[in-house]
Design an enzyme around this catalytic site. Structure first.
Site, short mmCIF file in Angstrom:
data_model
loop_
_atom_site.label_atom_id
_atom_site.label_comp_id
_atom_site.label_asym_id
_atom_site.label_seq_id
_atom_site.Cartn_x
_atom_site.Cartn_y
_atom_site.Cartn_z
N TYR A 142 29.72 49.59 25.45
CA TYR A 142 30.71 49.58 24.35
C TYR A 142 30.00 49.57 23.00
CZ TYR A 142 35.16 48.43 22.05
OH TYR A 142 36.30 48.44 21.28
N SER B 251 34.86 49.93 16.08
CA SER B 251 35.16 48.54 16.42
C SER B 251 34.21 47.72 15.56
CB SER B 251 34.85 48.30 17.90
OG SER B 251 34.78 46.91 18.19
P1 NAD Z 1 46.03 49.80 23.78
O1 NAD Z 1 45.58 49.57 25.17
O2 NAD Z 1 47.17 49.00 23.24
O3 NAD Z 1 46.41 51.34 23.57
C1 NAD Z 1 45.55 52.36 23.97
C2 NAD Z 1 46.38 53.64 24.16
O4 NAD Z 1 45.43 54.68 24.39
C3 NAD Z 1 47.28 53.56 25.39
O5 NAD Z 1 48.58 54.03 25.06
C4 NAD Z 1 46.59 54.48 26.39
O6 NAD Z 1 47.49 55.15 27.26
C5 NAD Z 1 45.85 55.45 25.48
N1 NAD Z 1 44.69 56.05 26.11
C6 NAD Z 1 43.75 55.43 26.87
N2 NAD Z 1 42.86 56.33 27.30
C7 NAD Z 1 43.23 57.52 26.81
C8 NAD Z 1 42.72 58.83 26.93
N3 NAD Z 1 41.65 59.09 27.69
N4 NAD Z 1 43.35 59.84 26.29
C9 NAD Z 1 44.45 59.59 25.53
N5 NAD Z 1 45.00 58.37 25.41
C10 NAD Z 1 44.38 57.35 26.04
O7 NAD Z 1 44.71 49.64 22.92
P2 NAD Z 1 44.41 49.44 21.34
O8 NAD Z 1 43.67 48.16 21.24
O9 NAD Z 1 45.59 49.65 20.51
O10 NAD Z 1 43.44 50.66 21.01
C11 NAD Z 1 42.26 50.93 21.70
C12 NAD Z 1 41.25 51.49 20.71
O11 NAD Z 1 41.03 50.52 19.66
C13 NAD Z 1 39.90 51.74 21.35
O12 NAD Z 1 39.26 52.82 20.71
C14 NAD Z 1 39.18 50.44 21.09
O13 NAD Z 1 37.78 50.59 21.15
C15 NAD Z 1 39.67 50.13 19.70
N6 NAD Z 1 39.55 48.70 19.39
C16 NAD Z 1 40.43 47.80 19.91
C17 NAD Z 1 40.27 46.46 19.63
C18 NAD Z 1 41.21 45.42 20.19
O14 NAD Z 1 40.87 44.22 20.13
N7 NAD Z 1 42.36 45.78 20.70
C19 NAD Z 1 39.22 46.04 18.80
C20 NAD Z 1 38.34 47.00 18.30
C21 NAD Z 1 38.52 48.33 18.59
#
Ligand code: NAD
Length: 253
Positions: A154, A141
């Site tokens: 985080y 992130s």
């Molecule tokens: P999202 O909520 O749209 O999707 C996350 C997906 O991960 C979901 O389908 C969920 O079911 C799955 N998931 C959650 N826990 C899980 C587990 N234990 N095992 C397997 N699958 C799991 O979220 P997103 O924003 O697309 O992605 C989240 C990732 O991106 C994280 O690592 C987060 O730190 C990182 N991230 C997101 C942002 C943001 O603003 N959205 C910014 C920086 C980093």
């Protein structure tokens, strides 16, 4: 197609950024294993890819479970014979300060954000070495390269992802395994819902994004997917151990 016939495993690919990354990899010819803990979301993402003419299948996987991670990697290797791309994307955000976050929140952040990536990479690495190379992309992130308020679990775990990525990249560069970290800023996905609620709702977050992000807006998951494609393809063939920040300038100031 720049990923023709490459085998890609993406955790957390049922929604948001992981899903957009899986879609773009498949559109460039990769066969994608969608590893999400939500079986319905995983199946839906795989179906969307197949309907668009790509190759994908869902393997329901909770990265909180060591055995599930090992089964994901072993199952992919036994079915496809190789793993060219491992995108460790699933993660959690536990908000709060030192005095607000419990040891359970810190442990969960470490377990999902760091340990699960360690374990998946550890399971895939021998095959990547044996096949002559591969690519690992660890989602961190922009919280892995700068500091925001009230985010101790985080920020600590995402900084650890960047450190682990750099260490892995050094140790395996000679084996032609490239390891990089993806560092998005604000992307409008369901991931942020708990934080939005904590901030006081949609209006508050929209004001925050408009005023605090130099570019004044969210990223779309598709914009982050372009960076994912760059990092997992030969377009970044001499790049390893780097943290690529895509955050509309937030971490600059
Ligand atoms: P999202 O909520 O749209 O999707 C996350 C997906 O991960 C979901 O389908 C969920 O079911 C799955 N998931 C959650 N826990 C899980 C587990 N234990 N095992 C397997 N699958 C799991 O979220 P997103 O924003 O697309 O992605 C989240 C990732 O991106 C994280 O690592 C987060 O730190 C990182 N991230 C997101 C942002 C943001 O603003 N959205 C910014 C920086 C980093």
């Amino acid at each position: 197609m720049i990923l023709k016939d490459r085998i890609a495993v993406v955790t957390g690919a049922g929604s948001g950024i992981g899903r957009a990354g899986a879609m773009i990899m498949a559109s460039e010819g990769a066969a994608v294993i969608i590893a999400d803990r939500d079986p319905m979301a995983g199946e839906a993402a795989a179906l969307d890819i197949r309907e668009a003419g790509g190759r994908a299948e869902a393997m329901a996987t909770d990265v909180n479970d060591d055995k599930a991670i090992e089964a994901l990697i072993a199952g992919t290797l036994s079915k496809y014979g190789r793993i060219d791309i491992l995108h460790n994307h699933a993660g959690i955000q536990v908000g709060g300060t030192l005095t607000e976050v419990g040891t359970d929140g810190m442990d969960a952040s470490w377990r999902i954000n760091v340990r699960a990536q360690f374990l998946a990479a550890k399971a895939a690495m021998p095959a990547m070495i044996a096949q002559g190379g591969g690519v690992i992309l660890n989602t961190a992130s922009n919280s892995g390269v700068f500091y925001d308020r009230e985010m101790i679990a985080y920020a600590t775990s995402k900084h650890a992802v960047v450190a682990m990525t750099r260490q892995m990249s050094l140790d395996y560069a000679r084996h032609n395994v490239r390891v990089n970290a993806l560092c998005p800023g604000w992307v409008d996905t369901p991931f942020n819902e708990p934080f939005i609620a904590q901030m006081g709702g949609r209006g508050a977050i929209e004001t925050y994004v408009r005023t605090k992000i130099p570019m004044g807006r969210w990223a779309s998951a598709e914009e982050i997917a372009e960076a994912i494609l760059f990092l997992v393809s030969d377009r970044s063939s001499f790049m390893t151990g780097q943290a690529l920040v895509i955050d509309g300038g937030e971490s600059i100031g």
